[in-house]
Design an enzyme around this catalytic site. Structure first.
Site: not given
Length: 158
Positions: A27-28
């Site tokens: 993810d980020a």
């Protein structure tokens, strides 16, 4: 020996599957997105059943399903891109019409435990009516119970 509630201290039925973390799994925050652990539980479950001679296609061909009824995951430390993971799946509990599978996910390079959890599955026909595993898959039931008979049981704590 009754197998209504059989929870194992040392799993008699266990399989380990190796998976590499893809960039798309992160993810980020540059760590593995949480739902991927559940996907990896499924991969472990599939390979455990396959190791017993029961891939999902065989279950379905015999007319029964294992729908998920409960899922739990404890995230201990994150996996990251390119980690090689070991997904250990084991039979945690066997009842007449439900099974519980336990999972541990380790970073292969260090042996560090990253996540652990379980899934509980009903044993049903195609219309999702509960059926006894012993009735719909006597050979799979026999494999599981023979291995359980060789292991000490512990008290049900959940």
């Amino acid at each position: 020996m009754k197998h209504r509630i059989a929870r194992l201290e040392t799993p008699a039925i266990k399989n380990t599957t190796e998976i590499r973390v893809l960039y798309a799994d992160t993810d980020a925050m540059a760590i593995v997105y949480h739902t991927n652990y559940i996907k990896w539980f499924e991969a472990g479950r599939n390979e455990l059943l396959r190791s017993l001679g029961y891939p999902y296609t065989r279950l379905e061909d015999q007319g029964f399903l294992l729908p998920l009824t409960e899922c739990y995951c404890s995230f201990l430390t994150p996996a990251v891109y390119d980690d090689l993971l070991l997904i250990e799946a084991s039979l945690g509990e066997l009842k007449a019409a439900t099974i519980r599978l336990d999972y541990q996910i380790f970073r292969k390079s260090t042996g560090e435990l990253l996540a652990k959890g379980f899934t509980r599955h009903a044993v049903t026909d195609r219309k999702f009516k509960p059926v006894r595993l012993k009735s719909v898959a006597p050979d799979l039931y026999q494999i599981m119970t023979e291995k359980l008979d060789k292991q000490p049981e512990q008290e049900d704590q959940k």
